[in-house]
Write an enzyme that holds these catalytic residues in place. Structure first.
Site, PDB file in Angstrom:
ATOM      1  N   HIS A 131     -49.272  -8.062 -18.320  1.00  0.00           N
ATOM      2  CA  HIS A 131     -47.999  -8.688 -18.477  1.00  0.00           C
ATOM      3  C   HIS A 131     -48.149 -10.265 -18.299  1.00  0.00           C
ATOM      4  O   HIS A 131     -47.772 -10.922 -17.643  1.00  0.00           O
ATOM      5  CB  HIS A 131     -47.147  -8.310 -17.356  1.00  0.00           C
ATOM      6  CG  HIS A 131     -45.633  -8.398 -17.467  1.00  0.00           C
ATOM      7  ND1 HIS A 131     -45.027  -9.286 -18.773  1.00  0.00           N
ATOM      8  CD2 HIS A 131     -44.475  -8.376 -16.891  1.00  0.00           C
ATOM      9  CE1 HIS A 131     -43.891  -9.147 -18.740  1.00  0.00           C
ATOM     10  NE2 HIS A 131     -43.439  -8.617 -17.510  1.00  0.00           N
ATOM     11  N   CYS A 260     -42.211  -9.455  -9.831  1.00  0.00           N
ATOM     12  CA  CYS A 260     -41.712  -9.556 -11.012  1.00  0.00           C
ATOM     13  C   CYS A 260     -40.264  -9.337 -11.385  1.00  0.00           C
ATOM     14  O   CYS A 260     -39.529  -9.752 -12.414  1.00  0.00           O
ATOM     15  CB  CYS A 260     -42.839  -8.825 -12.143  1.00  0.00           C
ATOM     16  SG  CYS A 260     -42.999  -7.382 -11.989  1.00  0.00           S
TER      17      CYS A 260
HETATM   18  N1  NVA Z   1     -45.232  -3.069 -13.680  1.00  0.00           N
HETATM   19  C1  NVA Z   1     -43.726  -3.018 -14.366  1.00  0.00           C
HETATM   20  C2  NVA Z   1     -43.371  -4.208 -14.481  1.00  0.00           C
HETATM   21  C3  NVA Z   1     -42.183  -4.300 -14.993  1.00  0.00           C
HETATM   22  C4  NVA Z   1     -41.803  -5.864 -15.299  1.00  0.00           C
HETATM   23  C5  NVA Z   1     -43.885  -2.063 -15.314  1.00  0.00           C
HETATM   24  O1  NVA Z   1     -44.972  -2.095 -16.210  1.00  0.00           O
HETATM   25  O2  NVA Z   1     -42.901  -1.276 -15.697  1.00  0.00           O
HETATM   26  N1   CP Z   2     -40.067  -9.015 -14.959  1.00  0.00           N
HETATM   27  C1   CP Z   2     -39.878  -8.299 -16.155  1.00  0.00           C
HETATM   28  O1   CP Z   2     -40.489  -8.531 -17.196  1.00  0.00           O
HETATM   29  O2   CP Z   2     -38.737  -7.795 -16.313  1.00  0.00           O
HETATM   30  P1   CP Z   2     -38.020  -6.780 -17.255  1.00  0.00           P
HETATM   31  O3   CP Z   2     -38.610  -5.708 -17.398  1.00  0.00           O
HETATM   32  O4   CP Z   2     -36.552  -6.977 -17.181  1.00  0.00           O
HETATM   33  O5   CP Z   2     -38.168  -7.546 -18.669  1.00  0.00           O
END
Ligand code: NVA
Ligand code: CP
Length: 306
Positions: A131, A260
């Site tokens: 990410h 996040c």
């Molecule tokens: N680790 C989480 C981050 C969401 C922004 C996911 O991948 O769902």
């Molecule tokens: N942190 C983040 O990426 O949030 P969303 O899943 O809401 O985009």
């Protein structure tokens, strides 16, 4: 000129990040002062979402509009992507009708195949593995509150997921350290994410030890998108990997807390911590907007002055 993509954090050098952060400060200031900055007038961003999102969609869509361009949202359900059109074909077509593509999807391999067939820059808006836009915002947020992250220690408490992997890459590129603590069976796999320099991370069995002396404590959901079937098993395995007041007290007195978002109070973090004075989660979320504007500008126009 070769197209530049942002598919994982280590796609950029420290020098490039320094430039992007300098532009972020300028762009944020212009915007807060109600001064127009429309370098991407007439340009189009396509945003492809194969998973849910609030922050990523909003920040890219608003950001592109604020730069004078427009953004188009596509999801798997309403496009041919969900009906088996090869990702290579989709990339060929989408990149002939747009100037920039942001993708949120499952395996990293999907975004790499898309990028290999794209005529325009591709940005990773989250994959199972990484990410990078979030860490771009987190490092900026740390700098706004405490100065440069170089030489600092980030504690990672929880899953060895896309966020953790990206922190590990960022530590190598920007020269800081990550103290990682994950439950047994959920360990990091540095070799699989191209992290070779072991001097930039240390693994701790006990999350308290990972937090000791840290400048920043960071966690994320126990179950990431795409792994929902493991929810119950994970709830048991991660029960001791909850960031609480005691862990924050083990960190430096001026340590920050980041997440996040979205967060689950009472699971990976207590309400006392995420709603407490050391938490900067709302600044983190807002900075997605500003850093991504600088990122889009850089990918399309390269280095600009003032
Ligand atoms: N680790 C989480 C981050 C969401 C922004 C996911 O991948 O769902
Ligand atoms: N942190 C983040 O990426 O949030 P969303 O899943 O809401 O985009």
């Amino acid at each position: 000129m070769a197209i530049k993509h942002f598919l994982q954090f280590r796609d950029f050098t420290r020098d490039e990040f320094e430039y992007i952060y300098e532009r972020t400060r300028w762009i944020k200031n212009q915007f807060k002062s109600y001064r127009k900055h429309w370098p991407l007038c007439d340009r189009t961003l396509v945003m492809i979402f194969e998973k849910a999102s609030t922050r990523t969609r909003l920040s890219f869509e608003a950001g592109m509009q604020q730069l004078g361009g427009s953004a188009i949202y596509l999801n798997t359900r309403d496009s041919q992507l969900g009906r088996g059109e090869p990702v290579e074909d989709a990339a060929q077509v989408i990149s002939r009708m747009s100037d920039l593509v942001m993708i949120r999807t499952f395996e990293q391999e999907i975004i790499e195949r898309f990028a290999a067939n794209s005529r325009v820059p591709v940005i990773n808006g989250l994959t199972n593995e990484y990410h990078p836009c979030q860490i771009l915002a987190d490092v900026c947020t740390y700098a706004e509150h405490r100065g440069c992250i170089q030489g600092k220690t980030v504690a990672w408490v929880g899953d060895a997921n896309n966020m953790c992997n990206t922190w590990l890459q960022a530590a190598e590129v920007l020269d800081f350290k990550v103290n990682v603590s994950t439950p047994p069976g959920y360990e990091i796999k540095p070799d699989q994410i191209g992290v070779v320099d072991r001097s930039h991370f240390e693994v701790f069995a006990d999350p308290m030890d990972a937090c000791r002396g840290a400048d920043l404590v960071n966690t994320d959901v126990w179950t990431s998108m795409g792994f929902e079937a493991e929810n119950e098993t994970r709830r048991k395995a991660f029960a001791d990997w909850r960031v609480d007041g005691e862990m924050m007290r083990a960190a430096r007195p001026d340590a920050l807390f980041m997440h996040c978002l979205p967060a689950h109070r009472g699971e990976e973090v207590t309400a006392e911590v995420i709603d407490g004075p050391q938490s900067v989660v709302w600044d983190e979320a807002e900075n997605r907007l500003h850093v991504q504007k600088a990122l889009m500008e850089y990918l399309l126009l390269g280095r600009l002055q003032g």
